[in-house]
Scaffold this motif. Structure first.
Motif, PDB file in Angstrom:
ATOM      1  N   GLY A 167       0.812  -1.221   0.000  1.00  0.00           N
ATOM      2  CA  GLY A 167       0.000   0.000   0.000  1.00  0.00           C
ATOM      3  C   GLY A 167       0.842   1.266   0.000  1.00  0.00           C
ATOM      4  N   SER A 168       1.773   1.356   0.957  1.00  0.00           N
ATOM      5  CA  SER A 168       2.528   2.600   1.116  1.00  0.00           C
ATOM      6  C   SER A 168       3.428   2.890  -0.088  1.00  0.00           C
ATOM      7  CB  SER A 168       3.341   2.553   2.400  1.00  0.00           C
ATOM      8  OG  SER A 168       4.125   1.380   2.426  1.00  0.00           O
ATOM      9  N   ALA A 169       3.673   1.904  -0.949  1.00  0.00           N
ATOM     10  CA  ALA A 169       4.510   2.118  -2.135  1.00  0.00           C
ATOM     11  C   ALA A 169       3.897   3.148  -3.080  1.00  0.00           C
ATOM     12  CB  ALA A 169       4.715   0.799  -2.876  1.00  0.00           C
ATOM     13  N   CYS A 170       2.588   3.316  -3.023  1.00  0.00           N
ATOM     14  CA  CYS A 170       1.945   4.252  -3.956  1.00  0.00           C
ATOM     15  C   CYS A 170       2.325   5.702  -3.654  1.00  0.00           C
ATOM     16  CB  CYS A 170       0.419   4.059  -3.970  1.00  0.00           C
ATOM     17  SG  CYS A 170      -0.424   4.788  -2.579  1.00  0.00           S
ATOM     18  N   ARG A 171       2.977   5.941  -2.500  1.00  0.00           N
ATOM     19  CA  ARG A 171       3.382   7.325  -2.171  1.00  0.00           C
ATOM     20  C   ARG A 171       4.836   7.591  -2.550  1.00  0.00           C
ATOM     21  NH1 ARG A 171       0.987   6.207   3.563  1.00  0.00           N
ATOM     22  NH2 ARG A 171       3.159   5.551   3.752  1.00  0.00           N
ATOM     23  N   SER A 172       5.532   6.593  -3.131  1.00  0.00           N
ATOM     24  CA  SER A 172       6.984   6.737  -3.368  1.00  0.00           C
ATOM     25  C   SER A 172       7.345   7.256  -4.763  1.00  0.00           C
ATOM     26  CB  SER A 172       7.694   5.392  -3.117  1.00  0.00           C
ATOM     27  OG  SER A 172       8.045   5.291  -1.756  1.00  0.00           O
ATOM     28  N   GLY A 220       4.120  -8.865  10.166  1.00  0.00           N
ATOM     29  CA  GLY A 220       4.051  -7.987   9.005  1.00  0.00           C
ATOM     30  C   GLY A 220       2.869  -7.026   9.124  1.00  0.00           C
ATOM     31  N   SER A 221       2.938  -5.914   8.376  1.00  0.00           N
ATOM     32  CA  SER A 221       1.899  -4.889   8.529  1.00  0.00           C
ATOM     33  C   SER A 221       0.517  -5.394   8.088  1.00  0.00           C
ATOM     34  CB  SER A 221       2.280  -3.626   7.776  1.00  0.00           C
ATOM     35  OG  SER A 221       2.656  -3.946   6.472  1.00  0.00           O
ATOM     36  N   THR A 222       0.473  -6.256   7.050  1.00  0.00           N
ATOM     37  CA  THR A 222      -0.843  -6.711   6.582  1.00  0.00           C
ATOM     38  C   THR A 222      -1.567  -7.493   7.670  1.00  0.00           C
ATOM     39  OG1 THR A 222      -0.218  -6.742   4.273  1.00  0.00           O
ATOM     40  CG2 THR A 222      -1.996  -8.220   4.893  1.00  0.00           C
TER      41      THR A 222
HETATM   42  O1  PMV Z   1       2.331  -0.499   3.006  1.00  0.00           O
HETATM   43  P1  PMV Z   1       2.553  -1.406   4.148  1.00  0.00           P
HETATM   44  O2  PMV Z   1       1.753  -2.630   4.072  1.00  0.00           O
HETATM   45  O3  PMV Z   1       4.018  -1.657   4.365  1.00  0.00           O
HETATM   46  O4  PMV Z   1       2.013  -0.655   5.472  1.00  0.00           O
HETATM   47  C1  PMV Z   1       2.553   0.552   5.962  1.00  0.00           C
HETATM   48  C2  PMV Z   1       2.064   0.808   7.324  1.00  0.00           C
HETATM   49  C3  PMV Z   1       2.688   1.984   8.064  1.00  0.00           C
HETATM   50  O5  PMV Z   1       4.041   2.147   7.709  1.00  0.00           O
HETATM   51  C4  PMV Z   1       2.633   1.697   9.566  1.00  0.00           C
HETATM   52  C5  PMV Z   1       1.915   3.261   7.837  1.00  0.00           C
HETATM   53  C6  PMV Z   1       2.118   3.980   6.522  1.00  0.00           C
HETATM   54  O6  PMV Z   1       1.193   4.705   6.142  1.00  0.00           O
HETATM   55  O7  PMV Z   1       3.177   3.853   5.907  1.00  0.00           O
END
Ligand code: PMV
Length: 343
Positions: A167-172, A220-222
């Motif tokens: 998920g957070s990869a979409c902000r990179s 893991g975050s998921t």
């Molecule tokens: O994108 P993931 O599944 O690695 O989750 C990221 C979760 C946090 O780092 C805790 C929050 C975030 O918005 O990046």
């Protein structure tokens, strides 16, 4: 509409990819492609998915990009019957967790076509220690595929593709502040990152990395997100809290009001971890150094009047935010701090 998918129909990740890629995506390719994608740190966090397969979030989120910290990946088509991955200098076994995650993601693109890759990928941040290495990893991989096959996709579309990996990869895909809009569509085609306040760089802003443990996180975050959403009694307050925090942080960035930015960032991180702690069983990413360092930060603020704030992701390490003018003082307090200039 270009991307029409019927509402309420559960869309598969491979269908989304098919809609985004050109018609014959693997027909021509160059010899190899190499790309760097930066890591990003959420100031207003993403925690909880409305669709697990597509990594569609329950809320929007907002991050800052770390310009020189991230992942460099090279990719070429190989003549074998399988992918080969060299990760931080080591050839991965085909049962390795990271290898399997990459392969599963590439399978979504391949759609049963027999095309395999040699991938070399290096992180200059500790992997899986809550420092967003999966974000830069999936972003770099998508950038490489785009370059290798000359897809010419916009950052917006690459952002959607990378979200399907993490998920957070979409902000990179952008520098500076990036907001990931949760979107409303079931297919997630309105859920991607967007560069915000680019007309207002903030050169004095600093982010410091405090790494206590480079080891892999216990959960893991998921899995942690799913458990939190399912079992935490506090989770019902989280979406509204994020909505309010996003309003506050946008205002703080617009006015370059550092205290307001620090307060909302730290509060949001504390709320996310409290929500996790109240899951059953409790999810705790902190180790003793995490707790001690938070106390030291509060003490520096209270007694020495130094504006410094922390944020914590799915790991024990902390990221500190502060201003250039306080950098020397802060380095004295935290000799191991690695400072990143953000603009
Ligand atoms: O994108 P993931 O599944 O690695 O989750 C990221 C979760 C946090 O780092 C805790 C929050 C975030 O918005 O990046």
């Amino acid at each position: 509409m270009e991307y029409a998918v019927k509402a309420n129909e559960k869309t598969k990740a491979s269908e989304i990819i098919k809609k985004i890629l050109p018609e014959k995506p693997f027909e021509k390719f160059s010899e190899h492609a190499t790309c760097f994608a930066p890591s990003n740190i959420a100031l207003i966090k993403y925690w909880g998915k409305r669709n697990e397969e597509l990594n569609l979030p329950n809320t929007s989120s907002l991050s800052i990009t770390l310009p020189n910290k991230g992942t460099r990946t090279s990719i070429k088509v190989n003549k074998l019957n399988n992918d080969q991955v060299i990760f931080n200098g080591e050839l991965l076994d085909q049962n390795n967790k990271f290898y399997l995650r990459l392969k599963k993601y590439l399978d979504l693109f391949r759609d049963n076509k027999k095309i395999f890759f040699d991938i070399t990928t290096d992180n200059n941040i500790p992997t899986a220690a809550g420092l967003a290495s999966s974000a830069s990893g999936f972003a770099a991989l998508v950038m490489c595929l785009n370059q290798l096959f000359s897809w010419n996709l916009s950052n917006e579309r690459l952002s959607i593709l990378a979200r399907l990996g993490s998920g957070s990869a979409c902000r990179s895909f952008w520098p500076g502040f990036v907001e990931w809009s949760m979107g409303e569509r079931d297919d997630g085609l309105d859920s991607f990152g967007e560069l915000i306040f680019h007309e207002k760089p903030w050169p004095e802003l600093r982010l410091g990395l405090l790494i206590f443990s480079p080891h892999e996180k216990p959960m893991g975050s998921t899995e942690a997100m799913i458990n939190t959403v399912k079992t935490s009694k506090l989770y019902k307050h989280w979406p509204e809290k994020v909505k309010q925090d996003l309003i506050k942080i946008r205002k703080a960035i617009d006015k370059q009001d550092f205290i307001a930015l620090g307060e909302v960032t730290e509060q949001n991180s504390i709320a996310m971890h409290e929500t996790m702690l109240t899951s059953e069983p409790s999810i705790n990413y902190a180790i003793p150094e995490t707790v001690k360092t938070k106390e030291k930060i509060w003490e520096l603020r209270k007694t020495n009047n130094i504006p410094i704030y922390f944020t914590q992701d799915a790991g024990p390490n902390l990221k500190l935010i502060f201003l250039e003018q306080d950098e020397l003082e802060i380095k004295k307090a935290f000799p191991n701090l690695e400072t990143v200039n953000l603009f």
